[in-house]
Motif scaffolding. Structure first.
Motif, PDB file in Angstrom:
ATOM      1  N   CYS A 130       0.720  -1.105   0.024  1.00 35.17           N
ATOM      2  CA  CYS A 130      -0.159   0.135  -0.058  1.00 35.17           C
ATOM      3  C   CYS A 130       0.990   1.159   0.004  1.00 35.17           C
ATOM      4  N   GLN A 131       0.344   2.265  -0.358  1.00 36.97           N
ATOM      5  CA  GLN A 131       1.052   3.566  -0.077  1.00 36.97           C
ATOM      6  C   GLN A 131       0.538   4.592   0.664  1.00 36.97           C
ATOM      7  N   GLY A 132       1.365   5.066   1.715  1.00 34.68           N
ATOM      8  CA  GLY A 132       1.153   6.256   2.363  1.00 34.68           C
ATOM      9  C   GLY A 132       1.768   7.251   2.301  1.00 34.68           C
ATOM     10  N   PHE A 133       1.070   8.043   1.385  1.00 35.31           N
ATOM     11  CA  PHE A 133       1.509   9.546   1.141  1.00 35.31           C
ATOM     12  C   PHE A 133       0.385  10.361   1.573  1.00 35.31           C
ATOM     13  N   SER A 134      -0.795  10.379   1.291  1.00 36.81           N
ATOM     14  CA  SER A 134      -1.671  11.318   1.697  1.00 36.81           C
ATOM     15  C   SER A 134      -2.233  11.417   3.133  1.00 36.81           C
ATOM     16  N   GLU A 135      -2.338  12.491   3.819  1.00 39.90           N
ATOM     17  CA  GLU A 135      -2.646  12.573   5.094  1.00 39.90           C
ATOM     18  C   GLU A 135      -4.087  13.204   5.521  1.00 39.90           C
ATOM     19  N   GLY A 139      -3.080  16.515   1.237  1.00 38.95           N
ATOM     20  CA  GLY A 139      -3.146  15.679  -0.120  1.00 38.95           C
ATOM     21  C   GLY A 139      -2.667  16.193  -1.384  1.00 38.95           C
ATOM     22  N   SER A 140      -3.050  17.047  -1.974  1.00 35.12           N
ATOM     23  CA  SER A 140      -2.429  17.755  -3.071  1.00 35.12           C
ATOM     24  C   SER A 140      -1.040  18.325  -2.725  1.00 35.12           C
ATOM     25  N   ASP A 141      -0.988  18.939  -1.672  1.00 35.15           N
ATOM     26  CA  ASP A 141       0.204  19.631  -1.242  1.00 35.15           C
ATOM     27  C   ASP A 141       1.193  18.486  -0.589  1.00 35.15           C
ATOM     28  N   ILE A 163      -3.942   8.765   5.359  1.00 30.95           N
ATOM     29  CA  ILE A 163      -5.552   8.593   4.768  1.00 30.95           C
ATOM     30  C   ILE A 163      -5.638   8.215   3.407  1.00 30.95           C
ATOM     31  N   TRP A 164      -6.732   7.432   3.136  1.00 33.06           N
ATOM     32  CA  TRP A 164      -7.057   7.116   1.790  1.00 33.06           C
ATOM     33  C   TRP A 164      -6.270   5.863   1.262  1.00 33.06           C
ATOM     34  N   THR A 165      -5.587   5.168   2.367  1.00 28.46           N
ATOM     35  CA  THR A 165      -4.594   4.101   2.126  1.00 28.46           C
ATOM     36  C   THR A 165      -5.259   2.842   1.408  1.00 28.46           C
ATOM     37  N   THR A 166      -5.303   2.706   0.105  1.00 27.94           N
ATOM     38  CA  THR A 166      -5.877   1.825  -0.778  1.00 27.94           C
ATOM     39  C   THR A 166      -5.250   0.400  -0.237  1.00 27.94           C
ATOM     40  N   LEU A 167      -5.905  -0.584  -0.069  1.00 29.63           N
ATOM     41  CA  LEU A 167      -5.449  -1.999   0.426  1.00 29.63           C
ATOM     42  C   LEU A 167      -4.642  -1.943   1.764  1.00 29.63           C
ATOM     43  N   GLY A 382      -2.931  12.408  -7.619  1.00 32.38           N
ATOM     44  CA  GLY A 382      -3.071  13.858  -8.165  1.00 32.38           C
ATOM     45  C   GLY A 382      -4.394  13.993  -8.941  1.00 32.38           C
ATOM     46  N   THR A 383      -4.957  15.169  -8.346  1.00 36.53           N
ATOM     47  CA  THR A 383      -6.371  15.269  -9.118  1.00 36.53           C
ATOM     48  C   THR A 383      -6.252  16.048 -10.113  1.00 36.53           C
ATOM     49  N   THR A 384      -7.177  15.994 -10.867  1.00 39.19           N
ATOM     50  CA  THR A 384      -7.024  16.654 -12.300  1.00 39.19           C
ATOM     51  C   THR A 384      -6.738  18.116 -12.479  1.00 39.19           C
ATOM     52  N   GLN A 385      -7.318  18.808 -11.487  1.00 41.58           N
ATOM     53  CA  GLN A 385      -6.790  20.453 -11.144  1.00 41.58           C
ATOM     54  C   GLN A 385      -5.529  20.302 -11.302  1.00 41.58           C
ATOM     55  N   VAL A 386      -4.716  19.361 -10.373  1.00 47.04           N
ATOM     56  CA  VAL A 386      -3.151  19.348  -9.949  1.00 47.04           C
ATOM     57  C   VAL A 386      -2.599  18.953 -11.122  1.00 47.04           C
TER      58      VAL A 386
ATOM     59  N   TYR B 268      -2.592  32.762 -12.537  1.00 48.86           N
ATOM     60  CA  TYR B 268      -4.163  32.532 -12.179  1.00 48.86           C
ATOM     61  C   TYR B 268      -4.570  31.316 -12.906  1.00 48.86           C
ATOM     62  N   GLN B 269      -5.346  30.459 -12.201  1.00 51.69           N
ATOM     63  CA  GLN B 269      -5.768  29.045 -12.992  1.00 51.69           C
ATOM     64  C   GLN B 269      -6.941  29.440 -13.721  1.00 51.69           C
ATOM     65  N   ALA B 270      -7.631  30.559 -13.538  1.00 51.61           N
ATOM     66  CA  ALA B 270      -8.778  30.827 -14.656  1.00 51.61           C
ATOM     67  C   ALA B 270      -8.174  31.308 -15.999  1.00 51.61           C
TER      68      ALA B 270
HETATM   69  C1  LIG Z   1     -10.090   6.276  -4.316  1.00 52.29           C
HETATM   70  C2  LIG Z   1      -8.859   6.848  -3.729  1.00 52.29           C
HETATM   71  C3  LIG Z   1      -7.751   5.978  -3.535  1.00 52.29           C
HETATM   72  C4  LIG Z   1      -6.461   6.643  -3.141  1.00 52.29           C
HETATM   73  N1  LIG Z   1      -5.584   5.789  -2.439  1.00 52.29           N
HETATM   74  C5  LIG Z   1      -4.478   6.576  -2.027  1.00 52.29           C
HETATM   75  C6  LIG Z   1      -3.412   5.588  -1.425  1.00 52.29           C
HETATM   76  O1  LIG Z   1      -3.312   4.423  -1.439  1.00 52.29           O
HETATM   77  N2  LIG Z   1      -2.504   6.160  -0.817  1.00 52.29           N
HETATM   78  C7  LIG Z   1      -2.343   7.702  -0.905  1.00 52.29           C
HETATM   79  O2  LIG Z   1      -1.538   7.966  -0.346  1.00 52.29           O
HETATM   80  N3  LIG Z   1      -3.401   8.468  -1.244  1.00 52.29           N
HETATM   81  C8  LIG Z   1      -4.450   7.753  -1.903  1.00 52.29           C
HETATM   82  N4  LIG Z   1      -5.608   8.593  -2.307  1.00 52.29           N
HETATM   83  C9  LIG Z   1      -5.440  10.205  -1.945  1.00 52.29           C
HETATM   84  C10 LIG Z   1      -5.299  10.882  -3.188  1.00 52.29           C
HETATM   85  O3  LIG Z   1      -3.919  11.069  -3.541  1.00 52.29           O
HETATM   86  C11 LIG Z   1      -5.760  12.458  -2.576  1.00 52.29           C
HETATM   87  O4  LIG Z   1      -7.123  12.497  -2.221  1.00 52.29           O
HETATM   88  C12 LIG Z   1      -5.383  13.557  -3.722  1.00 52.29           C
HETATM   89  O5  LIG Z   1      -4.150  13.726  -3.839  1.00 52.29           O
HETATM   90  C13 LIG Z   1      -5.916  14.668  -3.230  1.00 52.29           C
HETATM   91  O6  LIG Z   1      -5.886  15.138  -2.133  1.00 52.29           O
HETATM   92  P1  LIG Z   1      -6.815  15.629  -1.026  1.00 52.29           P
HETATM   93  O7  LIG Z   1      -7.787  14.269  -0.850  1.00 52.29           O
HETATM   94  O8  LIG Z   1      -6.328  15.949   0.344  1.00 52.29           O
HETATM   95  O9  LIG Z   1      -7.688  16.800  -1.692  1.00 52.29           O
HETATM   96  P2  LIG Z   1      -7.099  18.294  -1.521  1.00 52.29           P
HETATM   97  O10 LIG Z   1      -5.986  18.279  -1.821  1.00 52.29           O
HETATM   98  O11 LIG Z   1      -7.587  18.861  -0.358  1.00 52.29           O
HETATM   99  O12 LIG Z   1      -8.137  19.038  -2.891  1.00 52.29           O
HETATM  100  C14 LIG Z   1      -9.429  19.380  -2.732  1.00 52.29           C
HETATM  101  C15 LIG Z   1      -9.895  19.834  -3.999  1.00 52.29           C
HETATM  102  O13 LIG Z   1      -8.902  21.030  -4.164  1.00 52.29           O
HETATM  103  C16 LIG Z   1      -8.215  20.970  -5.494  1.00 52.29           C
HETATM  104  N5  LIG Z   1      -7.075  21.497  -5.361  1.00 52.29           N
HETATM  105  C17 LIG Z   1      -6.088  21.295  -4.513  1.00 52.29           C
HETATM  106  N6  LIG Z   1      -4.845  21.872  -4.547  1.00 52.29           N
HETATM  107  C18 LIG Z   1      -5.028  22.650  -5.657  1.00 52.29           C
HETATM  108  C19 LIG Z   1      -4.257  23.711  -6.523  1.00 52.29           C
HETATM  109  N7  LIG Z   1      -2.986  23.811  -6.420  1.00 52.29           N
HETATM  110  N8  LIG Z   1      -4.783  23.878  -7.559  1.00 52.29           N
HETATM  111  C20 LIG Z   1      -6.279  23.757  -7.975  1.00 52.29           C
HETATM  112  N9  LIG Z   1      -6.960  22.901  -7.365  1.00 52.29           N
HETATM  113  C21 LIG Z   1      -6.437  22.350  -6.294  1.00 52.29           C
HETATM  114  C22 LIG Z   1      -8.210  19.483  -5.679  1.00 52.29           C
HETATM  115  O14 LIG Z   1      -8.385  19.312  -7.150  1.00 52.29           O
HETATM  116  C23 LIG Z   1      -9.763  19.158  -5.081  1.00 52.29           C
HETATM  117  O15 LIG Z   1     -10.654  19.261  -6.310  1.00 52.29           O
HETATM  118  C24 LIG Z   1      -6.628   7.887  -2.905  1.00 52.29           C
HETATM  119  C25 LIG Z   1      -7.608   8.741  -3.165  1.00 52.29           C
HETATM  120  C26 LIG Z   1      -8.784   8.110  -3.862  1.00 52.29           C
HETATM  121  C27 LIG Z   1      -9.897   9.208  -4.171  1.00 52.29           C
END
Ligand SMILES: Cc1cc2nc3c(=O)[nH]c(=O)nc-3n(C[C@H](O)[C@H](O)[C@H](O)COP(=O)(O)OP(=O)(O)OC[C@H]3O[C@@H](n4cnc5c(N)ncnc54)[C@H](O)[C@@H]3O)c2cc1C
Lengths: 400, 373
Positions: A130-135, A139-141, A163-167, A382-386, B268-270
């Motif tokens: 499993c992967q322990g990155f997000s807290e 998350g994004s940061d 958190i979100w630790t898959t498996l 990494g979200t679509t926005q990121v 700016y992201q917009a």
């Molecule tokens: C099904 C699933 C499985 C996952 N499994 C794992 C795993 O096994 N191990 C692990 O470590 N992580 C896991 N993740 C975590 C995932 O990597 C994080 O959810 C993700 O990186 C986003 O972080 P966050 O949830 O804290 O959201 P946030 O970072 O708080 O984001 C909230 C919103 O803000 C937006 N946002 C944030 N920063 C920016 C920016 N700079 N510019 C524009 N928009 C921004 C995001 O796009 C999002 O829409 C999993 C997530 C999911 C959904």
């Protein structure tokens, strides 16, 4: 060249024949759509056995070195296996974090000892990763993560929460990004990367329920968990570089993955097939001009993804924006799939409202569940926005 | 068989070289300042540039050696048009290339003299539209028993400088191609259109009373016409892809230098995220355009080639319109000025999106091809 081609053709026939014999029948309980939703012991045992069987037959890790349990062949062979798995609707190969991120990472940057210790068991499914990155707060940061690892003799003592630790609740090992120094000028320089054991005192994974109603990820708590200092990968304080390399594998920017079959294959043809059975205004849905136009759009998106994938290998068509196509794969692909699944789930008349568990649901609620499940791909890794930020900054050179 | 059908994409060494050469030519010989200098001239291009293009063999790229061409196939014209689009370079190359395709496809060696002239640098053009409808029959110009034409054509590209016209007409209800020398067209019969894109030229032409020098008849005319319209869509898509890429560069340059609220506006992201979507859209269009270049092959266009040309046009229309539009907006007040290159891009976009059929035209036909098979 043509020898190679002949070898691939023979191989494909062999794989297809093997699959026809060995792909397990429907077990009679719901299987996860992707590796992110393994939520029951029953699913786990079934998938573990299936992966072990595929590996034992010599069809997993086709291009990984034989000394670590791979087949030492060209990546093209793995591609064929993945295609055939999809074609035979085989259950997923679930140890994805090991197979696709950790394995390539170890082969790339690991020590001989690390490779010998971990890789074969990833392939055989004896050990789950499993992967322990997000807290919870980061998350994004990702560079700001706060889970602490403090050196104490031959050990590190870990405290904090991932958190979100898959498996996570089934895993034997975690790739863990933790802070070994809270006082660095750049937040990134205080991070270290560990190949950390999960089944030890002080580590607990608590399953979290998802939008789909299923389980699959966890919150993982570390309370004075002691891990051997030898778990450190690379240098103390050098964790960010290793984490970034891991994300390249996760996002498909760099090749080397042992199996692409981490989710149920859903293609544009499946979408059209499904919609072709639906009646709308007393006529076939596919006769509706508005729907037809929408579908042309989806088919074009699917085709552009395929064409761009092929184009990456053609320097004349891929050199204007170095890495541009590779970095946009996740951005384009996961969003297309999300919209395509949402569309199919919502064009079933009143049946669109049914979910998994209802006998009347179209294909057992497959599309509704697939749509929800797909957010794992547009948020995870990494979200679509990121991803958009990454393309803007790294491909187009725009400021942060 | 998968719905995605043929997904072949490749670039020959020759095509790769053409792309480099054409990009270099456009960059060095026709910078935007030179393009701007031609915006309000009558022909719309510099004769020396046109001569250089002819000397490089560009008018004959898509035609066989036997008629004086380079024998590289029409797919090889794609990189040249992409490069020209990148410099917003007009010239009658598109009109001439399509006239060559229409003639070659309808008459083959039978049109060798006409094709030879065109390879040697004569300007030719196709006169197709009776009215504004790319999907219409467009056979309103009649060829009578005495061999004389009645009626006019509209939106004839580069009519003002054409040495000859390939006119779609009808004879006893059947489509024919009438070849008309410039000298046969009456003074005053050509009236220039005021085009939205000032790098392009077109005119309405009255052919009433004109005796064509030659008439091409037969089954091949319809197929040749259909294929020429599809190739027009593909080559316009190639131009739009190049233009969208150039437009993207001009946007990113501005976003990296202009500051507001103490920050570069590119942060700016917009602005940032739509710019990424322009990039992604441009890459998609480029994929379709080179897929088209790969599958058009020789002879009548296949079903795969038809799909490819139509998809290329749809994808390229979408991105050039979006890029041109956002370019004006993202440059603020300066974007709204004549001096900002956004002007050129948004005007090119509005011109290109209708040429050889707009997105709706092609999407409707794609629906049939893809969903009714
Ligand atoms: C099904 C699933 C499985 C996952 N499994 C794992 C795993 O096994 N191990 C692990 O470590 N992580 C896991 N993740 C975590 C995932 O990597 C994080 O959810 C993700 O990186 C986003 O972080 P966050 O949830 O804290 O959201 P946030 O970072 O708080 O984001 C909230 C919103 O803000 C937006 N946002 C944030 N920063 C920016 C920016 N700079 N510019 C524009 N928009 C921004 C995001 O796009 C999002 O829409 C999993 C997530 C999911 C959904």
């Amino acid at each position: 060249m043509s020898d190679n081609k002949a070898a691939l053709t023979t191989f494909r026939d062999d794989v297809a024949a093997w699959m026809a014999e060995n792909v397990p029948a429907d077990p009679g309980f719901l299987l996860p759509l992707t590796f992110l939703e393994v939520g029951t012991e029953q699913q786990l045992d079934f998938l573990r056995e299936w992966q072990h069987k595929l590996w034992s037959a010599g069809y997993l890790g086709m291009h990984w070195p034989t000394e670590y349990g791979g087949q030492g062949a060209d990546p093209a062979f793995q591609y064929i296996v993945d295609k055939e798995l999809g074609r035979h609707n085989a259950p997923i190969i679930f140890n994805t974090i090991g197979l696709n991120w950790v394995g390539p990472l170890l082969l790339d940057m690991g020590t001989g000892e690390e490779k010998a210790k971990y890789i074969k068991n990833i392939l055989s499914a004896e050990e789950i990763w499993c992967q322990g990155f997000s807290e919870p707060d980061h998350g994004s940061d990702l560079g700001a993560v706060q889970t602490r690892a403090v050196r104490d003799g031959d050990e590190y003592v870990v405290n904090g929460s991932k958190i979100w630790t898959t498996l996570g609740n089934y895993a034997d090992h975690m790739i863990l990004l933790a802070r070994t120094n809270p006082n660095t000028e750049r937040k990134y320089d205080g991070l270290s990367f560990f190949l950390s054991p999960m089944k030890i005192d002080g580590v607990e994974a608590h399953p979290i329920r998802k939008v789909t109603g299923e389980y699959g990820f966890n919150q993982t708590f570390f309370t004075d968990a002691r891990i051997p200092a030898s778990c450190l990968m690379g240098d103390e304080g050098g964790g960010w570089t290793v984490a970034m390399k891991t994300l390249e594998y996760e996002r498909g920017v760099t090749a080397g993955q042992a199996s692409g079959h981490w989710g149920v294959t859903i293609q544009i043809d499946d979408m059209i097939e499904e919609l072709s059975h639906i009646e709308h205004d007393g006529a076939p849905l596919l006769a509706d001009p508005v729907v037809r136009d929408d579908l042309v759009g989806f088919i074009m998106e699917a085709k552009a993804l395929t064409l761009n994938g092929r184009r990456m290998a053609i320097p004349a068509l891929n050199s204007d924006y170095p890495m541009g196509l590779a970095l946009s794969v996740k951005y384009r692909g996961t969003e297309y799939e999300r919209r395509m699944k949402q569309y199919t789930a919502s064009k079933q008349g009143a049946q669109s409202a049914l979910y998994v568990g209802d006998d009347d649901a179209v294909r057992g609620g497959f599309w509704q569940r697939a749509y929800f499940s797909n957010f794992g791909a547009t948020i995870g890794g990494g979200t679509t926005q990121v991803q958009a930020n990454i393309i803007a900054e790294h491909v187009l050179g725009l400021p942060k | 068989m998968s719905l995605l059908q043929n997904v072949a994409i490749s670039v020959s060494d020759e095509q790769g070289m053409l792309l480099d050469v054409a990009r270099g030519f456009v960059r060095d010989q026709t910078p935007i300042a030179a393009v701007r200098a031609q915006l309000e001239t009558e022909p719309g291009f510099d004769p020396a540039i046109w001569k250089a293009m002819v000397d490089m063999g560009w008018t004959g790229i898509a035609l066989p050696d036997s008629v004086g061409g380079a024998g590289m196939g029409v797919g090889s014209a794609v990189p040249v048009f992409e490069a020209m689009g990148g410099g917003l370079l007009g010239t009658p190359l598109l009109a001439t290339t399509l006239a060559g395709q229409l003639l070659w496809r309808a008459a083959g060696e039978g049109a060798a003299d006409w094709l030879g002239r065109l390879c040697a640098g004569s300007v030719a053009t196709v006169a197709i539209l009776d009215a504004a409808d790319w999907g219409g029959a467009n056979t309103g110009v009649r060829l009578d028993g005495q061999g004389s034409l009645t009626g006019g054509k509209r939106f004839v590209a580069d009519a003002g400088v054409a040495d000859y016209f390939v006119v779609l007409a009808s004879e006893e209800g059947a489509p024919v191609l009438a070849l008309v020398e410039r000298s046969a067209v009456q003074e005053g019969a050509i009236s220039a259109n005021v085009l939205i894109d000032l790098t392009k030229r077109a005119a309405n032409v009255d052919f009433t009373g004109v005796m064509p020098a030659e008439v091409i008849r037969g089954e091949s005319v319809s197929t040749a016409l259909r294929d020429t319209l599809l190739l027009g869509a593909l080559l316009t898509a190639a131009e739009s892809t190049g233009a969208a890429d150039r437009c993207l560069t001009s946007i990113t340059e501005y976003l990296k230098t202009r500051k507001q609220f103490g920050k570069l506006i590119g942060s700016y992201q917009a602005l940032k995220h739509p710019t990424v979507d322009i990039y992604v859209g441009m890459e998609n269009a480029r994929a379709f355009v080179y897929h088209g270049a790969t599958v058009v092959g020789e002879g009548a266009l296949s079903r795969d080639a038809e799909i490819a040309c139509r998809m290329a046009k749809v994808a390229a229309d979408d991105v050039i319109v979006f890029a041109g539009d956002r370019s004006v907006q993202f440059h603020g007040g300066f974007g709204f000025t004549w001096d900002c290159d956004s002007t050129l891009f948004i005007r090119r976009a509005q011109w290109a999106q209708q040429m050889y059929g707009g997105a709706i035209h092609h999407r409707k036909r794609l629906a049939k091809l893809l969903l009714d098979g």
